[in-house]
Scaffold this active site. Structure first.
Site, short mmCIF file in Angstrom:
data_model
loop_
_atom_site.label_atom_id
_atom_site.label_comp_id
_atom_site.label_asym_id
_atom_site.label_seq_id
_atom_site.Cartn_x
_atom_site.Cartn_y
_atom_site.Cartn_z
N GLU A 151 0.70 3.95 1.79
CA GLU A 151 1.11 4.38 3.12
C GLU A 151 2.29 3.56 3.62
OE1 GLU A 151 -3.52 4.33 3.20
OE2 GLU A 151 -1.90 3.30 2.16
N CYS A 177 -2.76 -0.28 7.41
CA CYS A 177 -2.03 0.98 7.21
C CYS A 177 -2.28 1.95 8.35
CB CYS A 177 -2.42 1.61 5.87
SG CYS A 177 -1.76 0.69 4.46
N HIS A 195 0.82 -1.21 0.00
CA HIS A 195 0.00 0.00 0.00
C HIS A 195 0.86 1.26 0.00
CE1 HIS A 195 -3.80 -2.14 1.71
NE2 HIS A 195 -3.26 -2.79 0.69
N CYS A 211 -6.58 1.65 5.23
CA CYS A 211 -7.16 0.41 5.71
C CYS A 211 -6.69 0.17 7.15
CB CYS A 211 -6.76 -0.75 4.80
SG CYS A 211 -5.00 -1.19 4.92
#
Length: 171
Positions: free
Chosen positions: A90, A117, A88, A114
């Protein structure tokens, strides 16, 4: 001719959206930037690890998970599907920035983080997360976590992504 100057939130979210154009994920393009004051310290996007085939080359690696949720007062299992080939945005931002730069900083991310993250960001030293698009699957537990941790967590309401950004290709 007078040009209207963008506010800082819009400026940094625009940069996050432009970072998202580097993503090769066919499901969602996500970008994130790290900001200290008004200084840009890093940018990242979602994708496979460096040197490894990405989803457009090798296909998504989808897994299904079930999560218990309360729906109308009763517990139901909700099926969630996610790609495990992709790191991801992040997570990449945390991997490619220094802890000392993250202390007290702000992360601008195109999408609400999410659960995974949000956990990582909560432990990364940042003070604020600003996002544009909501992620309803993890919304309640992410909000509880970040409030408990004392982080500022806000949606950039009314924001319009820049022309040519990945927003146009979202499903």
């Amino acid at each position: 001719m007078t040009t209207i100057r963008k506010d800082w939130d819009t400026y940094f979210m625009d940069i996050a959206y432009m970072a998202s154009t580097r993503s090769r994920c066919p499901r969602r393009h996500v970008g994130a930037v790290l900001v200290q004051g008004k200084k840009l310290l890093g940018s990242a996007y979602n994708g496979a690890p460096m040197g490894v085939a990405d989803c457009t080359e090798a296909g998504c690696m989808l897994v299904e998970e079930y999560e218990a949720r309360l729906v109308d007062g009763r517990e139901e299992l909700v099926k969630k599907q996610r790609c495990i080939r992709t790191i991801h945005a992040e997570q990449n931002l945390i991997l490619f920035t220094d802890r000392r730069d993250r202390e007290g900083s702000t992360v601008y991310v195109t999408d609400q983080p999410c659960w995974t993250c949000a956990n990582m960001l909560a432990n990364s030293g940042i003070a604020e997360i600003v996002f544009h698009r909501p992620y309803p699957k993890d919304n309640e537990k992410v909000q509880r976590l970040l409030m408990e941790r004392g982080l500022v967590f806000r949606c950039l309401e009314g924001y319009e992504p820049p022309a040519g950004s990945a927003e146009a290709v979202q499903n």
